[in-house]
Design a protein around this motif. Structure first.
Motif, mmCIF file in Angstrom:
data_model
loop_
_atom_site.group_PDB
_atom_site.id
_atom_site.type_symbol
_atom_site.label_atom_id
_atom_site.label_comp_id
_atom_site.label_asym_id
_atom_site.label_seq_id
_atom_site.Cartn_x
_atom_site.Cartn_y
_atom_site.Cartn_z
ATOM 1 N N PRO A 111 -3.071 -24.106 -78.733
ATOM 2 C CA PRO A 111 -1.815 -23.774 -78.047
ATOM 3 C C PRO A 111 -1.195 -24.990 -77.368
ATOM 4 N N LYS A 112 0.123 -24.937 -77.236
ATOM 5 C CA LYS A 112 0.842 -26.000 -76.549
ATOM 6 C C LYS A 112 0.671 -25.862 -75.040
ATOM 7 N N GLN A 113 1.238 -26.833 -74.324
ATOM 8 C CA GLN A 113 1.242 -26.744 -72.870
ATOM 9 C C GLN A 113 1.906 -25.440 -72.425
ATOM 10 N N ILE A 114 1.429 -24.909 -71.300
ATOM 11 C CA ILE A 114 2.022 -23.692 -70.764
ATOM 12 C C ILE A 114 3.309 -24.062 -70.032
ATOM 13 N N GLU A 115 4.394 -23.494 -70.460
ATOM 14 C CA GLU A 115 5.701 -23.806 -69.879
ATOM 15 C C GLU A 115 6.154 -22.636 -69.006
ATOM 16 N N LEU A 116 6.621 -22.969 -67.804
ATOM 17 C CA LEU A 116 7.075 -21.924 -66.887
ATOM 18 C C LEU A 116 8.263 -22.421 -66.080
ATOM 19 N N LYS A 117 8.910 -21.482 -65.400
ATOM 20 C CA LYS A 117 10.022 -21.804 -64.517
ATOM 21 C C LYS A 117 9.534 -21.752 -63.078
ATOM 22 N N SER A 118 9.821 -22.822 -62.336
ATOM 23 C CA SER A 118 9.461 -22.828 -60.924
ATOM 24 C C SER A 118 10.383 -21.905 -60.141
ATOM 25 N N LYS A 119 10.062 -21.695 -58.901
ATOM 26 C CA LYS A 119 10.842 -20.782 -58.065
ATOM 27 C C LYS A 119 12.280 -21.239 -57.911
ATOM 28 N N SER A 170 5.494 -18.922 -58.665
ATOM 29 C CA SER A 170 6.012 -18.664 -57.319
ATOM 30 C C SER A 170 6.169 -19.943 -56.498
ATOM 31 N N MET A 171 5.879 -21.093 -57.100
ATOM 32 C CA MET A 171 5.933 -22.360 -56.372
ATOM 33 C C MET A 171 7.278 -23.039 -56.545
ATOM 34 N N LEU A 172 7.715 -23.748 -55.519
ATOM 35 C CA LEU A 172 8.846 -24.654 -55.644
ATOM 36 C C LEU A 172 8.389 -25.880 -56.429
ATOM 37 N N THR A 173 9.326 -26.508 -57.116
ATOM 38 C CA THR A 173 8.951 -27.632 -57.982
ATOM 39 C C THR A 173 8.282 -28.747 -57.197
ATOM 40 N N GLU A 174 8.803 -29.028 -56.018
ATOM 41 C CA GLU A 174 8.232 -30.125 -55.230
ATOM 42 C C GLU A 174 6.810 -29.820 -54.753
ATOM 43 N N GLN A 175 6.436 -28.523 -54.721
ATOM 44 C CA GLN A 175 5.082 -28.168 -54.301
ATOM 45 C C GLN A 175 4.038 -28.557 -55.347
ATOM 46 N N PHE A 176 4.469 -28.759 -56.590
ATOM 47 C CA PHE A 176 3.526 -29.180 -57.622
ATOM 48 C C PHE A 176 2.972 -30.571 -57.344
ATOM 49 N N TYR A 177 3.661 -31.341 -56.489
ATOM 50 C CA TYR A 177 3.184 -32.664 -56.126
ATOM 51 C C TYR A 177 2.084 -32.599 -55.067
ATOM 52 N N ILE A 209 -6.513 -27.575 -64.242
ATOM 53 C CA ILE A 209 -5.142 -28.068 -64.392
ATOM 54 C C ILE A 209 -5.241 -29.582 -64.547
ATOM 55 N N ARG A 210 -5.068 -30.088 -65.764
ATOM 56 C CA ARG A 210 -5.313 -31.510 -66.017
ATOM 57 C C ARG A 210 -4.079 -32.373 -65.808
ATOM 58 N N ASP A 211 -2.903 -31.833 -66.111
ATOM 59 C CA ASP A 211 -1.694 -32.648 -65.983
ATOM 60 C C ASP A 211 -0.483 -31.738 -65.796
ATOM 61 N N ILE A 212 0.586 -32.319 -65.231
ATOM 62 C CA ILE A 212 1.822 -31.576 -64.994
ATOM 63 C C ILE A 212 2.992 -32.431 -65.459
ATOM 64 N N ALA A 213 3.901 -31.827 -66.229
ATOM 65 C CA ALA A 213 5.118 -32.518 -66.674
ATOM 66 C C ALA A 213 6.323 -31.726 -66.184
ATOM 67 N N PHE A 214 7.351 -32.448 -65.732
ATOM 68 C CA PHE A 214 8.517 -31.807 -65.149
ATOM 69 C C PHE A 214 9.727 -31.956 -66.062
ATOM 70 N N ASP A 215 10.709 -31.123 -65.791
ATOM 71 C CA ASP A 215 11.999 -31.200 -66.475
ATOM 72 C C ASP A 215 12.601 -32.589 -66.224
ATOM 73 N N PRO A 216 13.093 -33.270 -67.284
ATOM 74 C CA PRO A 216 13.663 -34.613 -67.096
ATOM 75 C C PRO A 216 14.754 -34.655 -66.042
ATOM 76 N N SER A 217 15.571 -33.598 -65.956
ATOM 77 C CA SER A 217 16.635 -33.587 -64.949
ATOM 78 C C SER A 217 16.050 -33.562 -63.542
ATOM 79 N N TYR A 218 14.937 -32.819 -63.399
ATOM 80 C CA TYR A 218 14.322 -32.771 -62.077
ATOM 81 C C TYR A 218 13.642 -34.101 -61.749
ATOM 82 N N GLU A 219 13.011 -34.705 -62.764
ATOM 83 C CA GLU A 219 12.386 -36.007 -62.530
ATOM 84 C C GLU A 219 13.436 -37.033 -62.124
ATOM 85 N N ARG A 220 14.630 -36.943 -62.755
ATOM 86 C CA ARG A 220 15.712 -37.848 -62.370
ATOM 87 C C ARG A 220 16.153 -37.565 -60.943
ATOM 88 N N LYS A 221 16.226 -36.288 -60.601
ATOM 89 C CA LYS A 221 16.610 -35.901 -59.247
ATOM 90 C C LYS A 221 15.588 -36.408 -58.241
#
Length: 374
Positions: A111-119, A170-177, A209-221
């Protein structure tokens, strides 16, 4: 001889019989696997799946009556990751050549990476590794429910994605850090997934949880925000530096003034100490001179006393000599001593004396003439 041939034939027949029985009437369950037997007919038992997990070893396998399904009973690994990560993992395990060493880790597909939407609506992809195994003595129940190994592994993959999305969605994107928040959500996923898999006869060993990748737009933000934060911090640092510079100048001026004051105080202390030292030295010299004068006066006084005593003794000795001399002159022989002194001290010039009248060679007569007595 005939008996030996018969025994040999019987031995060969027995060996062949054992081989035939083992080949056609027995099945070998290898170590690390578990077997599930299904009886096709109600003969020698009830029809259907036998409620027993068959461990490693040889077991009955009657043609047309028994069918077997073998499951891997070791810890299984499913990775939700990228193709690049799978290739890296495959290279790491390339030195393992036997299929048994790779059967619980699918290195070629998965299976590919698990993709989800943050809060807050951004896409997050998680690289996850899940380790699990069939519950002990429940392989036959798992077979009844899923009919195959691939069937139950598909359910495991679905349950993993549900558990991860429920916890991390249920997490905000910045909480993944935040590693502490990630750890709490991983534990939450483990508890939820463990209950779900337990109901499907699967034991959850670990979820990572080995690694986390973010949406390019969010990484730019995030990058823009970090740059902005850095600019703010830089401006703060500059303002602080200017403030510190003024503070440094003030401290420098105060320090310089304090140094001058200390130098003046030190100079004054030196002059005071010098004055006190000179005063002490002068006092010591005065005391020394006074002591020397006193000692000199005492010595002069002592010397004068000794001189007076000497003079007195000298005069007393002279007087005593004169007295003794007078006594001696009055005594017998005194006239002779006087006459001797007169003759000894007699000093006359050129005088003409008649040797007929005075015989100077007659010493005794001469002494008598000056007053000596017999």
């Amino acid at each position: 001889m005939k008996i030996i041939k018969i025994l040999s034939l019987l031995t060969i027949f027995a060996v062949l019989s054992v081989f035939v029985v083992a080949k056609f009437f027995l099945i070998e369950i290898a170590p690390g696997t578990v077997g599930v037997r299904t009886q096709q007919y109600a003969f020698l038992g009830d029809k259907g799946v036998v409620e027993e997990d068959f461990a490693a070893g040889f077991h009955r396998n009657l043609p047309l009556l028994d069918t077997w399904n073998v499951f891997d009973s070791t810890v299984q690994t499913t990775e939700f990751t990228t193709v690049e990560q799978r290739q890296q993992t495959r290279r790491m395990y390339s030195f393992l050549s036997s299929s048994s060493s790779r059967r619980n880790l699918d290195l070629d597909r998965g299976p590919k990476q698990i993709e989800l939407k943050s809060k807050d609506g951004y896409t997050v992809r998680l690289d996850i590794t899940v380790k699990y195994r069939i519950q002990s003595q429940e392989a036959y129940q798992l077979y009844r429910k899923f009919n195959s190994e691939s069937g139950y592994k598909k359910i495991v993959g679905d349950k993993v994605q549900d558990a991860v999305r429920n916890a991390f969605g249920s997490m905000l994107t910045e909480q993944f850090y935040n590693p502490e928040v990630r750890r709490e959500k991983t534990e939450e996923s483990f508890e939820f997934l463990s209950l779900e898999l337990d109901q499907n006869h699967v034991e959850l060993v670990q979820i990572l949880i080995r690694d986390i990748a973010f949406d390019p737009s969010y990484e730019r933000k995030i990058l823009d925000k970090k740059l902005a934060d850095q600019d703010v911090e830089l401006n703060k640092s500059r303002a602080l530096a200017e403030g510190k510079k003024g503070e440094t100048n003030r401290i420098g001026a105060e320090t310089e003034a304090k140094v001058k004051i200390i130098a003046q105080e030190l100079k004054a202390d030196q002059l005071t100490i010098k004055a006190e030292t000179d005063k002490t030295i002068a006092q010591i010299n005065a005391d020394a001179r006074l002591t020397a004068a006193r000692l000199t006066a005492d010595a002069d006084l002592y010397a004068a006393g000794l001189a007076a005593k000497g003079q007195l003794l000298e005069k007393e000795a002279t007087a005593e000599g004169e007295r003794l001399k007078a006594v001696a002159l009055d005594a017998e022989g005194g006239a002779n001593l006087v006459a001797y002194e007169v003759v000894k001290n007699l000093n006359v010039g050129d005088v003409s004396v008649s040797t007929l009248k005075y015989d100077f060679l007659d010493v005794e007569a001469m002494i008598k003439r000056v007053g000596a007595k017999d």
